[in-house]
Design an enzyme around this catalytic site. Structure first.
Site, PDB file in Angstrom:
ATOM      1  N   ALA A  14      52.186  38.951  45.405  1.00 23.40           N
ATOM      2  CA  ALA A  14      52.570  39.410  44.149  1.00 23.40           C
ATOM      3  C   ALA A  14      53.831  40.136  44.056  1.00 23.40           C
ATOM      4  O   ALA A  14      54.549  39.604  43.253  1.00 23.40           O
ATOM      5  CB  ALA A  14      51.328  40.459  43.733  1.00 23.40           C
ATOM      6  N   THR A  15      54.001  41.297  44.638  1.00 24.64           N
ATOM      7  CA  THR A  15      54.792  42.295  44.354  1.00 24.64           C
ATOM      8  C   THR A  15      56.365  41.502  44.564  1.00 24.64           C
ATOM      9  O   THR A  15      57.362  41.715  43.900  1.00 24.64           O
ATOM     10  CB  THR A  15      54.899  43.543  45.280  1.00 24.64           C
ATOM     11  OG1 THR A  15      53.681  44.183  45.155  1.00 24.64           O
ATOM     12  CG2 THR A  15      55.848  44.355  45.261  1.00 24.64           C
ATOM     13  N   ASP A  60      41.641  37.411  41.081  1.00 26.69           N
ATOM     14  CA  ASP A  60      42.191  38.245  42.097  1.00 26.69           C
ATOM     15  C   ASP A  60      41.589  39.857  41.970  1.00 26.69           C
ATOM     16  O   ASP A  60      41.722  40.121  40.746  1.00 26.69           O
ATOM     17  CB  ASP A  60      43.405  38.070  42.005  1.00 26.69           C
ATOM     18  CG  ASP A  60      43.933  38.845  43.422  1.00 26.69           C
ATOM     19  OD1 ASP A  60      43.355  38.567  44.457  1.00 26.69           O
ATOM     20  OD2 ASP A  60      45.157  39.449  43.337  1.00 26.69           O
ATOM     21  N   HIS A  61      40.832  40.293  42.834  1.00 26.49           N
ATOM     22  CA  HIS A  61      40.550  41.731  42.721  1.00 26.49           C
ATOM     23  C   HIS A  61      39.439  42.144  41.457  1.00 26.49           C
ATOM     24  O   HIS A  61      39.796  43.199  40.905  1.00 26.49           O
ATOM     25  CB  HIS A  61      41.570  42.661  42.977  1.00 26.49           C
ATOM     26  CG  HIS A  61      42.259  42.838  44.040  1.00 26.49           C
ATOM     27  ND1 HIS A  61      41.563  43.178  45.513  1.00 26.49           N
ATOM     28  CD2 HIS A  61      43.406  42.098  44.723  1.00 26.49           C
ATOM     29  CE1 HIS A  61      42.323  43.020  46.478  1.00 26.49           C
ATOM     30  NE2 HIS A  61      43.367  42.446  46.267  1.00 26.49           N
ATOM     31  N   HIS A  97      48.679  46.746  49.449  1.00 24.00           N
ATOM     32  CA  HIS A  97      49.395  46.135  48.357  1.00 24.00           C
ATOM     33  C   HIS A  97      50.613  46.920  48.081  1.00 24.00           C
ATOM     34  O   HIS A  97      50.603  48.060  48.219  1.00 24.00           O
ATOM     35  CB  HIS A  97      48.156  46.223  47.237  1.00 24.00           C
ATOM     36  CG  HIS A  97      47.238  45.302  47.328  1.00 24.00           C
ATOM     37  ND1 HIS A  97      45.978  45.741  47.629  1.00 24.00           N
ATOM     38  CD2 HIS A  97      47.021  44.042  47.511  1.00 24.00           C
ATOM     39  CE1 HIS A  97      45.006  45.019  47.631  1.00 24.00           C
ATOM     40  NE2 HIS A  97      45.640  43.600  47.628  1.00 24.00           N
ATOM     41  N   GLY A  98      51.523  46.126  47.405  1.00 30.64           N
ATOM     42  CA  GLY A  98      52.853  46.870  46.784  1.00 30.64           C
ATOM     43  C   GLY A  98      53.826  47.007  47.962  1.00 30.64           C
ATOM     44  O   GLY A  98      53.786  46.119  48.580  1.00 30.64           O
ATOM     45  N   SER A 153      53.393  40.802  50.525  1.00 36.18           N
ATOM     46  CA  SER A 153      54.939  41.118  50.296  1.00 36.18           C
ATOM     47  C   SER A 153      55.606  42.216  51.145  1.00 36.18           C
ATOM     48  O   SER A 153      54.784  43.153  51.426  1.00 36.18           O
ATOM     49  CB  SER A 153      54.757  41.753  48.702  1.00 36.18           C
ATOM     50  OG  SER A 153      54.478  40.823  47.779  1.00 36.18           O
ATOM     51  N   ASN A 213      48.163  36.152  50.192  1.00 42.15           N
ATOM     52  CA  ASN A 213      48.393  36.746  48.771  1.00 42.15           C
ATOM     53  C   ASN A 213      49.770  37.414  48.634  1.00 42.15           C
ATOM     54  O   ASN A 213      49.942  38.212  49.454  1.00 42.15           O
ATOM     55  CB  ASN A 213      47.410  37.684  48.414  1.00 42.15           C
ATOM     56  CG  ASN A 213      45.916  37.097  48.176  1.00 42.15           C
ATOM     57  OD1 ASN A 213      45.754  35.899  48.455  1.00 42.15           O
ATOM     58  ND2 ASN A 213      44.862  37.974  47.525  1.00 42.15           N
ATOM     59  N   HIS A 262      45.816  39.791  52.320  1.00 46.13           N
ATOM     60  CA  HIS A 262      46.384  40.500  51.184  1.00 46.13           C
ATOM     61  C   HIS A 262      47.536  41.174  51.451  1.00 46.13           C
ATOM     62  O   HIS A 262      47.733  41.634  52.680  1.00 46.13           O
ATOM     63  CB  HIS A 262      45.218  41.433  50.469  1.00 46.13           C
ATOM     64  CG  HIS A 262      44.152  40.643  49.637  1.00 46.13           C
ATOM     65  ND1 HIS A 262      43.943  40.796  48.236  1.00 46.13           N
ATOM     66  CD2 HIS A 262      43.087  39.697  50.130  1.00 46.13           C
ATOM     67  CE1 HIS A 262      43.281  39.901  47.750  1.00 46.13           C
ATOM     68  NE2 HIS A 262      42.635  39.150  49.205  1.00 46.13           N
TER      69      HIS A 262
HETATM   70  P1  13P Z   1      51.453  42.224  47.382  1.00 50.66           P
HETATM   71  O1  13P Z   1      51.582  42.786  45.689  1.00 50.66           O
HETATM   72  O2  13P Z   1      51.765  43.460  48.470  1.00 50.66           O
HETATM   73  O3  13P Z   1      52.145  41.016  47.628  1.00 50.66           O
HETATM   74  O4  13P Z   1      49.947  41.957  47.510  1.00 50.66           O
HETATM   75  C1  13P Z   1      49.358  40.926  46.790  1.00 50.66           C
HETATM   76  C2  13P Z   1      47.753  40.765  46.770  1.00 50.66           C
HETATM   77  O5  13P Z   1      47.352  40.820  47.877  1.00 50.66           O
HETATM   78  C3  13P Z   1      46.943  40.219  45.730  1.00 50.66           C
HETATM   79  O6  13P Z   1      45.724  40.385  45.831  1.00 50.66           O
END
Ligand code: 13P
Length: 291
Positions: free
Chosen positions: A232-233, A82-83, A180-181, A211, A230, A208
């Protein structure tokens, strides 16, 4: 069972109007959580690792754990970079067996982005790996990737057409108002833009920064053409909060096999919720690659 690319799983999702969730993992425990939920809900999932995760956990361990997990659970799994921005790192990890990568050259101007992505696409396809790229630029923070709001911009549909044609990329991360975040206020997604891109580009589209985006907004985005989401956070926070809580209640605790249990449970609940949000429950067995 071995690691698979995202090709068939995303095309299937696109055809059937759901999204495959991509969960960012960091270690054995977070991989186990995603796997438990995927198995319990019979959902296809993507296990995603940013460059700092690869640096922390080592690609050899990650590949070995995920490959074994796929075998044990009889579930096809995708280990996805990822990224990633470093072309040599991506090529090296593809050679080791990774079948799905994101080359993020979105910080460069259009031509340079095309050039870098095309190089990775040509390489990855020789190894049966799929490639995601980003056009437009998401703001926010994802591990070491930090983009100021003023430097973010949305995906131009006409550029998306040209980008896909020029690079041969397999899926496209679009900037439609997510970041993101954590969000300071509720994000407003540009659904018209998404619909326009979807009508002009036929490869799978990726959201992306999911969250903190309301459930309804993500589902609307899926209806309008997103087929990979996607997250993550929203996984990291409950995982670490549960550990903090455990230590508040048990200040003398020291056994990771005890304090990680509530962390895994808290993360599991979110993974289950996100699988339901993506409507990918029970979709794993529809995929011919699985059986
Ligand atoms: P978040 O952390 O905002 O959920 O984003 C995740 C993401 O896009 C990972 O590539």
């Amino acid at each position: 069972m071995s690691l698979i690319s995202t090709k068939e799983m995303l095309i299937k999702a696109q055809e059937e109007g759901y999204a495959v969730p991509a969960f960012n993992i960091h270690n054995l425990e977070t991989i186990q959580v995603v796997l438990d939920a995927a198995r319990d809900l019979k959902s296809p999932v993507i296990l995603a690792a940013t460059p700092s995760t690869v640096k922390y956990a080592d690609e050899n361990y990650l590949l070995a754990i995920i490959e074994k997990a796929s075998e044990i659970n009889n579930i096809p799994l995708t280990f996805h970079l990822d990224h990633h921005e470093n072309v040599e790192d991506i090529k090296r990890i593809i050679k080791l067996g990774c079948k799905s990568v994101m080359i993020d050259a979105s910080k460069y101007e259009f031509r340079k982005n095309v050039e870098i992505v095309k190089d990775i696409v040509d390489y990855a396809h020789k190894y049966g790996a799929t490639v995601e790229a980003e056009l437009g630029k998401l703001g926010g923070v994802e591990d070491d990737l930090k983009v100021d709001e003023k430097d973010s911009f949305l995906t131009d549909p006409n550029e998306a057409v040209e980008f896909v044609k020029a690079t041969g990329v397999d899926s496209l991360a679009v900037a439609i108002g997510t970041a993101h975040g954590l969000y300071k206020s509720e994000p407003k997604l540009d659904f018209d833009r998404l619909e326009k891109i979807r009508s002009m580009v036929d490869i799978p589209l990726v959201l992306h920064g999911a969250s903190g985006v309301p459930y309804d907004a993500v589902q609307n985005a899926i209806e309008k053409g997103i087929c990979k989401v996607n997250i993550a956070t929203e996984l990291k926070i409950p995982f670490s909060n549960a550990i903090k809580e455990y230590f508040n209640e048990n200040p003398n605790a020291s056994d990771p096999r005890q304090y990680l249990v509530p962390a895994k449970k808290a993360m599991y609940d979110v993974v289950v919720e996100k699988i339901k949000m993506c409507k990918s429950e029970n979709k794993v067995y529809q995929c011919s690659y699985n059986l």
